[in-house]
Design a protein around this motif. Structure first.
Motif, PDB file in Angstrom:
ATOM      1  N   SER A   4     -17.519  15.953  -0.821  1.00 40.12           N
ATOM      2  CA  SER A   4     -17.534  17.417  -0.930  1.00 40.12           C
ATOM      3  C   SER A   4     -16.130  18.001  -0.814  1.00 40.12           C
ATOM      4  CB  SER A   4     -18.441  18.038   0.133  1.00 40.12           C
ATOM      5  OG  SER A   4     -19.759  17.603  -0.046  1.00 40.12           O
ATOM      6  N   LEU A   5     -15.236  17.537  -1.661  1.00 38.63           N
ATOM      7  CA  LEU A   5     -13.849  18.008  -1.666  1.00 38.63           C
ATOM      8  C   LEU A   5     -13.749  19.295  -2.470  1.00 38.63           C
ATOM      9  CD1 LEU A   5     -10.964  17.328  -0.753  1.00 38.63           C
ATOM     10  CD2 LEU A   5     -10.680  16.134  -2.917  1.00 38.63           C
ATOM     11  N   SER A   6     -13.361  20.366  -1.812  1.00 40.60           N
ATOM     12  CA  SER A   6     -13.265  21.680  -2.455  1.00 40.60           C
ATOM     13  C   SER A   6     -11.849  21.945  -2.942  1.00 40.60           C
ATOM     14  CB  SER A   6     -13.655  22.777  -1.468  1.00 40.60           C
ATOM     15  OG  SER A   6     -14.981  22.601  -1.039  1.00 40.60           O
ATOM     16  N   GLY A   7     -11.734  22.871  -3.879  1.00 39.86           N
ATOM     17  CA  GLY A   7     -10.430  23.282  -4.369  1.00 39.86           C
ATOM     18  C   GLY A   7      -9.596  23.864  -3.243  1.00 39.86           C
ATOM     19  N   GLY A   8      -8.320  23.549  -3.247  1.00 45.17           N
ATOM     20  CA  GLY A   8      -7.417  24.035  -2.223  1.00 45.17           C
ATOM     21  C   GLY A   8      -7.314  23.134  -1.008  1.00 45.17           C
ATOM     22  N   GLU A   9      -8.238  22.190  -0.851  1.00 46.49           N
ATOM     23  CA  GLU A   9      -8.180  21.258   0.277  1.00 46.49           C
ATOM     24  C   GLU A   9      -7.169  20.157  -0.004  1.00 46.49           C
ATOM     25  OE1 GLU A   9     -12.096  20.726   2.737  1.00 46.49           O
ATOM     26  OE2 GLU A   9     -12.485  20.194   0.649  1.00 46.49           O
ATOM     27  N   SER A  10      -6.700  19.544   1.065  1.00 50.69           N
ATOM     28  CA  SER A  10      -5.817  18.391   0.952  1.00 50.69           C
ATOM     29  C   SER A  10      -6.593  17.125   1.244  1.00 50.69           C
ATOM     30  CB  SER A  10      -4.659  18.504   1.935  1.00 50.69           C
ATOM     31  OG  SER A  10      -3.813  19.553   1.568  1.00 50.69           O
ATOM     32  N   VAL A  11      -6.153  16.052   0.617  1.00 50.59           N
ATOM     33  CA  VAL A  11      -6.791  14.756   0.813  1.00 50.59           C
ATOM     34  C   VAL A  11      -5.685  13.696   0.848  1.00 50.59           C
ATOM     35  CG1 VAL A  11      -7.160  14.378  -1.672  1.00 50.59           C
ATOM     36  CG2 VAL A  11      -8.624  13.238  -0.031  1.00 50.59           C
ATOM     37  N   LEU A  12      -5.856  12.694   1.702  1.00 48.33           N
ATOM     38  CA  LEU A  12      -4.923  11.586   1.753  1.00 48.33           C
ATOM     39  C   LEU A  12      -5.392  10.531   0.757  1.00 48.33           C
ATOM     40  CD1 LEU A  12      -2.458  10.287   3.140  1.00 48.33           C
ATOM     41  CD2 LEU A  12      -4.063   9.220   4.733  1.00 48.33           C
ATOM     42  N   VAL A  13      -4.519  10.176  -0.177  1.00 50.81           N
ATOM     43  CA  VAL A  13      -4.861   9.176  -1.195  1.00 50.81           C
ATOM     44  C   VAL A  13      -4.102   7.897  -0.868  1.00 50.81           C
ATOM     45  CG1 VAL A  13      -4.793   8.608  -3.650  1.00 50.81           C
ATOM     46  CG2 VAL A  13      -5.206  10.977  -2.930  1.00 50.81           C
ATOM     47  N   ARG A  14      -4.830   6.779  -0.827  1.00 48.98           N
ATOM     48  CA  ARG A  14      -4.241   5.464  -0.591  1.00 48.98           C
ATOM     49  C   ARG A  14      -4.534   4.565  -1.783  1.00 48.98           C
ATOM     50  NH1 ARG A  14      -6.633   5.854   4.794  1.00 48.98           N
ATOM     51  NH2 ARG A  14      -4.958   6.410   6.214  1.00 48.98           N
ATOM     52  N   CYS A  15      -3.494   3.894  -2.239  1.00 51.18           N
ATOM     53  CA  CYS A  15      -3.642   2.925  -3.331  1.00 51.18           C
ATOM     54  C   CYS A  15      -3.052   1.602  -2.853  1.00 51.18           C
ATOM     55  CB  CYS A  15      -2.909   3.402  -4.575  1.00 51.18           C
ATOM     56  SG  CYS A  15      -3.494   4.992  -5.191  1.00 51.18           S
ATOM     57  N   ASP A  16      -3.761   0.523  -3.141  1.00 44.82           N
ATOM     58  CA  ASP A  16      -3.333  -0.787  -2.691  1.00 44.82           C
ATOM     59  C   ASP A  16      -3.605  -1.812  -3.778  1.00 44.82           C
ATOM     60  OD1 ASP A  16      -2.368  -2.808  -1.054  1.00 44.82           O
ATOM     61  OD2 ASP A  16      -4.271  -3.066   0.016  1.00 44.82           O
ATOM     62  N   GLY A  17      -2.535  -2.407  -4.300  1.00 47.61           N
ATOM     63  CA  GLY A  17      -2.680  -3.419  -5.335  1.00 47.61           C
ATOM     64  C   GLY A  17      -1.433  -3.508  -6.187  1.00 47.61           C
ATOM     65  N   MET A  46       0.848  -1.169   0.000  1.00 47.83           N
ATOM     66  CA  MET A  46       0.000   0.000   0.000  1.00 47.83           C
ATOM     67  C   MET A  46       0.899   1.239   0.000  1.00 47.83           C
ATOM     68  SD  MET A  46      -3.031   1.311   2.558  1.00 47.83           S
ATOM     69  CE  MET A  46      -2.070   1.146   4.021  1.00 47.83           C
ATOM     70  N   VAL A  47       0.506   2.221  -0.804  1.00 50.10           N
ATOM     71  CA  VAL A  47       1.180   3.514  -0.841  1.00 50.10           C
ATOM     72  C   VAL A  47       0.149   4.589  -0.543  1.00 50.10           C
ATOM     73  CG1 VAL A  47       3.016   2.806  -2.417  1.00 50.10           C
ATOM     74  CG2 VAL A  47       0.890   3.715  -3.351  1.00 50.10           C
ATOM     75  N   GLU A  48       0.609   5.688   0.047  1.00 50.15           N
ATOM     76  CA  GLU A  48      -0.299   6.781   0.336  1.00 50.15           C
ATOM     77  C   GLU A  48       0.441   8.097   0.280  1.00 50.15           C
ATOM     78  OE1 GLU A  48      -1.830   5.674   4.196  1.00 50.15           O
ATOM     79  OE2 GLU A  48      -0.379   6.980   5.190  1.00 50.15           O
ATOM     80  N   LYS A  49      -0.320   9.156   0.030  1.00 48.59           N
ATOM     81  CA  LYS A  49       0.277  10.478  -0.073  1.00 48.59           C
ATOM     82  C   LYS A  49      -0.788  11.535   0.166  1.00 48.59           C
ATOM     83  CE  LYS A  49       3.303  13.228  -2.936  1.00 48.59           C
ATOM     84  NZ  LYS A  49       4.145  13.236  -4.116  1.00 48.59           N
ATOM     85  N   GLU A  50      -0.415  12.582   0.892  1.00 45.48           N
ATOM     86  CA  GLU A  50      -1.287  13.744   1.089  1.00 45.48           C
ATOM     87  C   GLU A  50      -1.154  14.619  -0.155  1.00 45.48           C
ATOM     88  OE1 GLU A  50      -3.961  15.889   3.570  1.00 45.48           O
ATOM     89  OE2 GLU A  50      -2.927  14.054   4.106  1.00 45.48           O
ATOM     90  N   ILE A  51      -2.283  14.913  -0.792  1.00 44.78           N
ATOM     91  CA  ILE A  51      -2.272  15.670  -2.047  1.00 44.78           C
ATOM     92  C   ILE A  51      -3.222  16.853  -1.928  1.00 44.78           C
ATOM     93  CG2 ILE A  51      -2.740  15.574  -4.531  1.00 44.78           C
ATOM     94  CD1 ILE A  51      -2.138  12.551  -4.377  1.00 44.78           C
ATOM     95  N   ASN A  52      -2.778  17.990  -2.404  1.00 42.07           N
ATOM     96  CA  ASN A  52      -3.598  19.194  -2.426  1.00 42.07           C
ATOM     97  C   ASN A  52      -4.367  19.247  -3.747  1.00 42.07           C
ATOM     98  OD1 ASN A  52      -4.395  21.740  -1.219  1.00 42.07           O
ATOM     99  ND2 ASN A  52      -3.272  22.679  -2.897  1.00 42.07           N
ATOM    100  N   VAL A  53      -5.661  19.556  -3.682  1.00 39.02           N
ATOM    101  CA  VAL A  53      -6.492  19.667  -4.884  1.00 39.02           C
ATOM    102  C   VAL A  53      -6.237  21.040  -5.508  1.00 39.02           C
ATOM    103  CG1 VAL A  53      -8.834  19.650  -5.785  1.00 39.02           C
ATOM    104  CG2 VAL A  53      -8.210  18.132  -3.916  1.00 39.02           C
ATOM    105  N   ASN A  54      -5.707  21.029  -6.717  1.00 36.75           N
ATOM    106  CA  ASN A  54      -5.249  22.250  -7.364  1.00 36.75           C
ATOM    107  C   ASN A  54      -6.247  22.765  -8.399  1.00 36.75           C
ATOM    108  OD1 ASN A  54      -3.539  24.336  -8.141  1.00 36.75           O
ATOM    109  ND2 ASN A  54      -2.415  23.052  -9.585  1.00 36.75           N
TER     110      ASN A  54
END
Length: 88
Positions: free
Chosen positions: A54-67, A1-9
């Motif tokens: 309800s993810l708005s522009g400028g917010e950060s979200v943690l993305v996890r991918c597994d596989g 599993m990999v994950e990263k905090e990403i800002n919505v641009n």
């Protein structure tokens, strides 16, 4: 599993069309893709799940991918969220 905090641009975040395009991008991968906001986990391959986030522009979200293609999936999702939301 990999994950990263990403800002919505972008200005609108993951609303309707952007969420639909996100799901289309995510479905190209075998890996499970999840987004976490405020300790709530959302399925990155479900339009209803993303719209409820309800993810708005400028917010950060943690993305996890597994596989088996998790690195490629995370890279594609990061590119999608960082380049002003457009379809890949």
């Amino acid at each position: 599993m990999v994950e990263k905090e990403i800002n919505v641009n972008n200005e609108i975040g993951l609303q309707s069309r952007a969420a639909s395009n996100f799901v289309s991008t995510a479905q190209h991968f075998i890996s499970d893709i999840y987004l976490e906001k405020n300790r709530i986990i959302f399925n990155g391959k479900s339009i209803m799940s993303l719209l409820s986030m309800s993810l708005s522009g400028g917010e950060s979200v943690l993305v996890r991918c597994d596989g088996e293609d998790e690195e490629e999936a995370l890279s594609a999702i990061e590119n999608y969220l960082n380049t002003g939301i457009r379809r890949f």
